[in-house]
Motif scaffolding. Structure first.
Motif, PDB file in Angstrom:
ATOM      1  N   THR A 302       0.841  -1.192   0.000  1.00  0.00           N
ATOM      2  CA  THR A 302       0.000   0.000   0.000  1.00  0.00           C
ATOM      3  C   THR A 302       0.876   1.242   0.000  1.00  0.00           C
ATOM      4  O   THR A 302       1.792   1.364   0.823  1.00  0.00           O
ATOM      5  N   LEU A 303       0.581   2.142  -0.932  1.00  0.00           N
ATOM      6  CA  LEU A 303       1.303   3.403  -1.055  1.00  0.00           C
ATOM      7  C   LEU A 303       0.338   4.537  -0.748  1.00  0.00           C
ATOM      8  O   LEU A 303      -0.835   4.505  -1.136  1.00  0.00           O
ATOM      9  N   VAL A 304       0.821   5.535  -0.023  1.00  0.00           N
ATOM     10  CA  VAL A 304      -0.025   6.644   0.428  1.00  0.00           C
ATOM     11  C   VAL A 304       0.629   7.966   0.047  1.00  0.00           C
ATOM     12  O   VAL A 304       1.851   8.056  -0.118  1.00  0.00           O
ATOM     13  N   ASP A 305      -0.200   9.005  -0.079  1.00  0.00           N
ATOM     14  CA  ASP A 305       0.340  10.315  -0.449  1.00  0.00           C
ATOM     15  C   ASP A 305       0.865  11.061   0.770  1.00  0.00           C
ATOM     16  O   ASP A 305       0.476  12.177   1.069  1.00  0.00           O
ATOM     17  N   PRO A 323      21.620   7.296  -4.129  1.00  0.00           N
ATOM     18  CA  PRO A 323      20.517   7.019  -5.041  1.00  0.00           C
ATOM     19  C   PRO A 323      20.202   8.206  -5.945  1.00  0.00           C
ATOM     20  O   PRO A 323      20.692   9.325  -5.742  1.00  0.00           O
ATOM     21  N   MET A 324      19.375   7.961  -6.920  1.00  0.00           N
ATOM     22  CA  MET A 324      18.795   9.038  -7.710  1.00  0.00           C
ATOM     23  C   MET A 324      18.020   9.965  -6.784  1.00  0.00           C
ATOM     24  O   MET A 324      17.339   9.519  -5.869  1.00  0.00           O
ATOM     25  N   ASP A 325      18.138  11.275  -7.006  1.00  0.00           N
ATOM     26  CA  ASP A 325      17.397  12.293  -6.242  1.00  0.00           C
ATOM     27  C   ASP A 325      17.679  12.230  -4.749  1.00  0.00           C
ATOM     28  O   ASP A 325      16.805  12.471  -3.912  1.00  0.00           O
ATOM     29  N   ALA A 326      18.924  11.904  -4.396  1.00  0.00           N
ATOM     30  CA  ALA A 326      19.301  11.837  -2.985  1.00  0.00           C
ATOM     31  C   ALA A 326      18.973  13.149  -2.266  1.00  0.00           C
ATOM     32  O   ALA A 326      19.267  14.230  -2.767  1.00  0.00           O
ATOM     33  N   GLY A 327      18.334  13.038  -1.108  1.00  0.00           N
ATOM     34  CA  GLY A 327      17.997  14.208  -0.297  1.00  0.00           C
ATOM     35  C   GLY A 327      16.732  14.906  -0.695  1.00  0.00           C
ATOM     36  O   GLY A 327      16.269  15.816   0.013  1.00  0.00           O
ATOM     37  N   HIS A 328      16.108  14.523  -1.825  1.00  0.00           N
ATOM     38  CA  HIS A 328      14.872  15.151  -2.276  1.00  0.00           C
ATOM     39  C   HIS A 328      13.673  14.543  -1.583  1.00  0.00           C
ATOM     40  O   HIS A 328      13.673  13.346  -1.224  1.00  0.00           O
ATOM     41  N   THR A 329      12.627  15.315  -1.411  1.00  0.00           N
ATOM     42  CA  THR A 329      11.371  14.824  -0.845  1.00  0.00           C
ATOM     43  C   THR A 329      10.389  14.525  -1.956  1.00  0.00           C
ATOM     44  O   THR A 329      10.192  15.353  -2.856  1.00  0.00           O
ATOM     45  N   ILE A 330       9.796  13.331  -1.918  1.00  0.00           N
ATOM     46  CA  ILE A 330       8.765  12.981  -2.875  1.00  0.00           C
ATOM     47  C   ILE A 330       7.440  12.881  -2.146  1.00  0.00           C
ATOM     48  O   ILE A 330       7.392  12.752  -0.923  1.00  0.00           O
ATOM     49  N   GLY A 331       6.360  12.926  -2.894  1.00  0.00           N
ATOM     50  CA  GLY A 331       5.037  13.080  -2.279  1.00  0.00           C
ATOM     51  C   GLY A 331       4.363  11.826  -1.804  1.00  0.00           C
ATOM     52  O   GLY A 331       3.338  11.888  -1.125  1.00  0.00           O
ATOM     53  N   TRP A 332       4.920  10.658  -2.139  1.00  0.00           N
ATOM     54  CA  TRP A 332       4.302   9.394  -1.756  1.00  0.00           C
ATOM     55  C   TRP A 332       5.312   8.517  -1.023  1.00  0.00           C
ATOM     56  O   TRP A 332       6.525   8.695  -1.145  1.00  0.00           O
ATOM     57  N   SER A 333       4.788   7.554  -0.273  1.00  0.00           N
ATOM     58  CA  SER A 333       5.651   6.616   0.444  1.00  0.00           C
ATOM     59  C   SER A 333       4.909   5.313   0.637  1.00  0.00           C
ATOM     60  O   SER A 333       3.684   5.218   0.435  1.00  0.00           O
ATOM     61  N   VAL A 334       5.640   4.281   1.046  1.00  0.00           N
ATOM     62  CA  VAL A 334       5.032   2.995   1.376  1.00  0.00           C
ATOM     63  C   VAL A 334       4.386   3.098   2.749  1.00  0.00           C
ATOM     64  O   VAL A 334       5.002   3.588   3.700  1.00  0.00           O
ATOM     65  N   ALA A 335       3.136   2.649   2.838  1.00  0.00           N
ATOM     66  CA  ALA A 335       2.426   2.747   4.118  1.00  0.00           C
ATOM     67  C   ALA A 335       3.091   1.853   5.148  1.00  0.00           C
ATOM     68  O   ALA A 335       3.564   0.765   4.820  1.00  0.00           O
TER      69      ALA A 335
END
Length: 335
Positions: A302-305, A323-335
């Motif tokens: 399950t992925l959540v915003d 990793p790619m985009d190290a240190g960046h915040t993305i809008g979704w994550s694994v629940a």
């Protein structure tokens, strides 16, 4: 907002070996039900005994996660007996063909495609998929385009051979995908999101450098639209390829982008942004299961915003990977 994915699959993954594999394998095994494992180790995985031993090391590194490694052999004109022995292993998936020297650890790959016919006929007869790193040795931006006639020729000569164009990067490859029933393709996270300008338009970003190299905006946009629309022959294959930091931030930078730990979260964000979440299941599992008749372990993710920050590095077992985009915040994550 959230989405629950059933048996997500990564159809193109590099786990390396040894301490590196111990670090990165759980990054995939925690969220994917299975993955197609690339055989370009040093030395490459060319026979059933090496494949069996490598699979055992992967399962041990998965640290108890319910995860199925779909194993491949490095193409070397295998004989009927070698293919029959491989088929006896339930984890065997297919053969991966590398043009010699086209990418990392591919020096022992195929030098003359004209000499592959016997093995390809056997694979067609035995129902063994062929996965191809489709690049020539020409100008770097044209290497995939140059290789497309080879795909066309193989698809025509071996109409019952299931061929996967691995990690496609161009709109032209998509057009070819639709022209032959037995052609399928994987595409990576990075090639859905970046162009050559992101890699080298300003200061060089070595952690975005991979092979095939990122292409033009029109190519990126075509790939993204195909994935978002649920193209039935397109599958997610991360091509997540870890390298130690000293192999990336150096002269002679190694090719490979590491995305495994957050690939599903970033895909969910991307599909949600384009109001296409309903097609994510097909892209990360449904198409692959149908094309290859796969029955991976039961697993739901399950992925959540909810935002998450990608770590600056992944460390352990004496290894350090950016990793790619190290240190960046993305809008979704694994629940």
């Amino acid at each position: 907002m959230q989405i629950t994915l059933d048996t997500p699959l990564d159809m193109h993954l590099h786990l390396r070996d040894g301490e590196m594999a111990r670090l990165v394998t759980p990054c995939s095994a925690r969220t994917f039900a299975g993955a197609v494992i690339m055989p370009n180790l040093v030395p490459p995985v060319t026979d059933s005994a090496a494949m069996r031993d490598y699979a055992e090391r992967i399962l041990q590194a998965a640290d108890g996660c319910d995860f199925r490694p779909y194993m491949t052999l490095f193409f070397k004109n295998q004989t009927r007996q070698e293919l029959e022995t491989a088929l006896a292993n339930p984890l065997f998936f297919g053969l991966k063909l590398y043009p010699a020297g086209a990418t990392t650890n591919s020096e022992g790959g195929v030098k003359n495609l004209g000499e592959t016919g016997t093995t390809l006929h056997l694979m067609e007869e035995m129902g063994i998929p062929l996965l191809i790193h489709g690049e020539s040795h020409g100008f770097v931006m044209d290497r995939e385009q140059d290789f497309l006639p080879v795909y066309r020729n193989l698809a025509t000569r071996f109409p019952k051979l299931k061929i996967s164009m691995e990690h496609i990067t161009t709109a032209a490859a998509l057009e070819l995908l639709d022209a032959h029933e037995n052609l399928h393709a994987t595409v990576t996270l990075q090639h859905l999101l970046i162009t050559l300008d992101d890699l080298a338009g300003g200061m060089l970003k070595p952690h975005l450098f991979c092979k095939p190299i990122a292409k033009r905006p029109a190519d990126r946009d075509a790939l993204l639209q195909a994935a978002l629309s649920g193209h039935p022959k397109l599958m997610f294959g991360s091509d997540s390829a870890p390298h130690p930091i000293h192999k990336k931030e150096c002269c002679g930078c190694a090719a490979g982008v590491f995305t495994a730990p957050f690939a599903l979260a970033k895909l969910a964000e991307t599909f949600a942004t384009h109001q296409s979440l309903d097609n994510l299941q097909a892209f990360v599992s449904g198409n692959a299961r149908r094309i290859y008749a796969l029955t991976p372990p039961d697993k739901t993710v399950t992925l959540v915003d909810t935002p998450m920050t990608i770590p600056a590095a992944y460390r352990g077992y004496g290894q350090e990977i950016v990793p790619m985009d190290a240190g960046h915040t993305i809008g979704w994550s694994v629940a």
